[in-house]
Write a protein that holds these residues in place. Structure first.
Motif, PDB file in Angstrom:
ATOM      1  N   ARG A   1     -11.614  -1.943 -19.860  1.00  0.00           N
ATOM      2  CA  ARG A   1     -12.025  -2.716 -18.695  1.00  0.00           C
ATOM      3  C   ARG A   1     -12.014  -1.786 -17.483  1.00  0.00           C
ATOM      4  N   TYR A   2     -12.852  -2.112 -16.500  1.00  0.00           N
ATOM      5  CA  TYR A   2     -12.852  -1.365 -15.239  1.00  0.00           C
ATOM      6  C   TYR A   2     -11.898  -1.963 -14.212  1.00  0.00           C
ATOM      7  N   TRP A   3     -11.657  -3.260 -14.294  1.00  0.00           N
ATOM      8  CA  TRP A   3     -10.880  -3.925 -13.246  1.00  0.00           C
ATOM      9  C   TRP A   3      -9.474  -3.350 -13.045  1.00  0.00           C
ATOM     10  N   PRO A   4      -8.766  -2.863 -14.088  1.00  0.00           N
ATOM     11  CA  PRO A   4      -7.435  -2.310 -13.783  1.00  0.00           C
ATOM     12  C   PRO A   4      -7.491  -1.096 -12.847  1.00  0.00           C
ATOM     13  N   MET A   5      -8.594  -0.359 -12.912  1.00  0.00           N
ATOM     14  CA  MET A   5      -8.731   0.782 -11.989  1.00  0.00           C
ATOM     15  C   MET A   5      -8.893   0.293 -10.553  1.00  0.00           C
ATOM     16  N   TRP A   6      -9.646  -0.797 -10.367  1.00  0.00           N
ATOM     17  CA  TRP A   6      -9.802  -1.374  -9.040  1.00  0.00           C
ATOM     18  C   TRP A   6      -8.464  -1.892  -8.524  1.00  0.00           C
ATOM     19  N   MET A   7      -7.737  -2.571  -9.408  1.00  0.00           N
ATOM     20  CA  MET A   7      -6.441  -3.099  -9.003  1.00  0.00           C
ATOM     21  C   MET A   7      -5.468  -1.961  -8.696  1.00  0.00           C
ATOM     22  N   ALA A   8      -5.494  -0.901  -9.483  1.00  0.00           N
ATOM     23  CA  ALA A   8      -4.630   0.250  -9.224  1.00  0.00           C
ATOM     24  C   ALA A   8      -4.952   0.870  -7.865  1.00  0.00           C
ATOM     25  N   ALA A   9      -6.227   0.919  -7.510  1.00  0.00           N
ATOM     26  CA  ALA A   9      -6.615   1.466  -6.203  1.00  0.00           C
ATOM     27  C   ALA A   9      -6.055   0.610  -5.065  1.00  0.00           C
ATOM     28  N   VAL A  10      -6.122  -0.694  -5.214  1.00  0.00           N
ATOM     29  CA  VAL A  10      -5.565  -1.593  -4.199  1.00  0.00           C
ATOM     30  C   VAL A  10      -4.050  -1.404  -4.106  1.00  0.00           C
ATOM     31  N   LEU A  11      -3.408  -1.282  -5.264  1.00  0.00           N
ATOM     32  CA  LEU A  11      -1.954  -1.107  -5.272  1.00  0.00           C
ATOM     33  C   LEU A  11      -1.530   0.243  -4.702  1.00  0.00           C
ATOM     34  N   LEU A  12      -2.350   1.260  -4.920  1.00  0.00           N
ATOM     35  CA  LEU A  12      -2.056   2.556  -4.306  1.00  0.00           C
ATOM     36  C   LEU A  12      -2.095   2.433  -2.784  1.00  0.00           C
ATOM     37  N   ASN A  13      -3.058   1.687  -2.267  1.00  0.00           N
ATOM     38  CA  ASN A  13      -3.108   1.441  -0.823  1.00  0.00           C
ATOM     39  C   ASN A  13      -1.855   0.713  -0.349  1.00  0.00           C
ATOM     40  N   THR A  14      -1.373  -0.212  -1.153  1.00  0.00           N
ATOM     41  CA  THR A  14      -0.152  -0.940  -0.805  1.00  0.00           C
ATOM     42  C   THR A  14       1.041   0.008  -0.720  1.00  0.00           C
ATOM     43  N   VAL A  15       1.165   0.891  -1.706  1.00  0.00           N
ATOM     44  CA  VAL A  15       2.278   1.851  -1.714  1.00  0.00           C
ATOM     45  C   VAL A  15       2.170   2.798  -0.516  1.00  0.00           C
ATOM     46  N   VAL A  16       0.979   3.263  -0.229  1.00  0.00           N
ATOM     47  CA  VAL A  16       0.785   4.157   0.919  1.00  0.00           C
ATOM     48  C   VAL A  16       1.118   3.433   2.223  1.00  0.00           C
ATOM     49  N   THR A  17       0.804   2.128   2.302  1.00  0.00           N
ATOM     50  CA  THR A  17       1.152   1.353   3.495  1.00  0.00           C
ATOM     51  C   THR A  17       2.661   1.390   3.737  1.00  0.00           C
ATOM     52  N   HIS A  18       3.439   1.299   2.667  1.00  0.00           N
ATOM     53  CA  HIS A  18       4.895   1.402   2.821  1.00  0.00           C
ATOM     54  C   HIS A  18       5.275   2.770   3.375  1.00  0.00           C
ATOM     55  N   LEU A  19       4.659   3.807   2.845  1.00  0.00           N
ATOM     56  CA  LEU A  19       5.011   5.163   3.265  1.00  0.00           C
ATOM     57  C   LEU A  19       4.598   5.453   4.705  1.00  0.00           C
ATOM     58  N   LEU A  20       3.607   4.738   5.213  1.00  0.00           N
ATOM     59  CA  LEU A  20       3.201   4.918   6.607  1.00  0.00           C
ATOM     60  C   LEU A  20       4.325   4.536   7.572  1.00  0.00           C
ATOM     61  N   MET A  21       5.247   3.735   7.096  1.00  0.00           N
ATOM     62  CA  MET A  21       6.356   3.325   7.957  1.00  0.00           C
ATOM     63  C   MET A  21       7.286   4.489   8.268  1.00  0.00           C
ATOM     64  N   LEU A  22       7.101   5.615   7.602  1.00  0.00           N
ATOM     65  CA  LEU A  22       7.855   6.817   7.957  1.00  0.00           C
ATOM     66  C   LEU A  22       7.496   7.290   9.359  1.00  0.00           C
ATOM     67  N   SER A  23       6.329   6.865   9.842  1.00  0.00           N
ATOM     68  CA  SER A  23       5.913   7.201  11.200  1.00  0.00           C
ATOM     69  C   SER A  23       6.624   6.269  12.186  1.00  0.00           C
ATOM     70  N   PRO A  24       7.324   6.806  13.155  1.00  0.00           N
ATOM     71  CA  PRO A  24       8.029   5.946  14.110  1.00  0.00           C
ATOM     72  C   PRO A  24       7.081   5.189  15.044  1.00  0.00           C
ATOM     73  N   ALA A  25       5.819   5.581  15.081  1.00  0.00           N
ATOM     74  CA  ALA A  25       4.870   4.923  15.976  1.00  0.00           C
ATOM     75  C   ALA A  25       4.339   3.605  15.412  1.00  0.00           C
ATOM     76  N   LEU A  26       4.541   3.343  14.134  1.00  0.00           N
ATOM     77  CA  LEU A  26       4.018   2.126  13.519  1.00  0.00           C
ATOM     78  C   LEU A  26       4.903   0.934  13.877  1.00  0.00           C
ATOM     79  N   TRP A  27       4.282  -0.113  14.335  1.00  0.00           N
ATOM     80  CA  TRP A  27       5.012  -1.309  14.730  1.00  0.00           C
ATOM     81  C   TRP A  27       5.341  -2.144  13.503  1.00  0.00           C
ATOM     82  N   PRO A  28       6.493  -2.788  13.490  1.00  0.00           N
ATOM     83  CA  PRO A  28       6.867  -3.630  12.346  1.00  0.00           C
ATOM     84  C   PRO A  28       5.831  -4.719  12.040  1.00  0.00           C
ATOM     85  N   TRP A  29       5.237  -5.311  13.075  1.00  0.00           N
ATOM     86  CA  TRP A  29       4.244  -6.364  12.871  1.00  0.00           C
ATOM     87  C   TRP A  29       3.047  -5.831  12.092  1.00  0.00           C
TER      88      TRP A  29
END
Length: 150
Positions: free
Chosen positions: A77-105
């Motif tokens: 199936r192709y869909w797990p690759m699409w879902m993995a891409a979305v989840l990678l974005n989710t994980v990267v969003t967490h890591l962006l919080m390492l930047s002190p300029a990012l607001w909690p909201w």
């Protein structure tokens, strides 16, 4: 984000994918629902109010990402690759919080926004599975055999 809207979307898409999808789609539903339930438990353990990296949610999202990548390696199936891409974005969003300029909201909104595509991906995957079964009479679930337990 609107919790009622997300839960309605999640339940309707997962129910559809669970009933109409093949084995890979049902495994995807199990992964998604397990992650949603784990996400509800993790904040109670170590919730920081999105002021710093939510390590509990990061662990859940990273684990879900790994599970979907493993599914993508085996499913035909192709869909797990699409879902993995979305989840990678989710994980990267967490890591962006390492930047002190990012607001909690903005961290909390970005984290929630990446949750919406996954149930939709599963519902579309189940619909496509049904279409392939109707058109070809079958839809092989695996591109390579799963490892045996013994």
């Amino acid at each position: 984000m609107n919790v009622i809207l997300y839960l309605s979307l999640l339940l309707s898409c997962c129910l559809y994918a669970g009933v109409r999808g093949g084995l890979p789609e049902r495994i995807g539903v199990a992964i998604l629902l397990t992650a949603v339930l784990a996400s509800q438990v993790m904040p109670r353990i170590a919730f920081q109010g999105f002021k710093t990296i939510e390590t509990g949610l990061l662990v859940v999202d990273a684990t879900m990402f790994v599970c979907v990548v493993i599914l993508a390696l085996h499913a035909q199936r192709y869909w797990p690759m699409w879902m993995a891409a979305v989840l990678l974005n989710t994980v990267v969003t967490h890591l962006l919080m390492l930047s002190p300029a990012l607001w909690p909201w903005s961290y909390s909104v970005a984290n929630a926004a990446w949750s919406y595509p996954n149930p939709i991906i599963l519902a579309v995957a189940a619909w496509r599975h049904r279409a392939r079964v109707q058109r070809y009479g079958e839809d092989p679930p695996w591109s390579r055999p799963l490892p045996s337990g013994g």
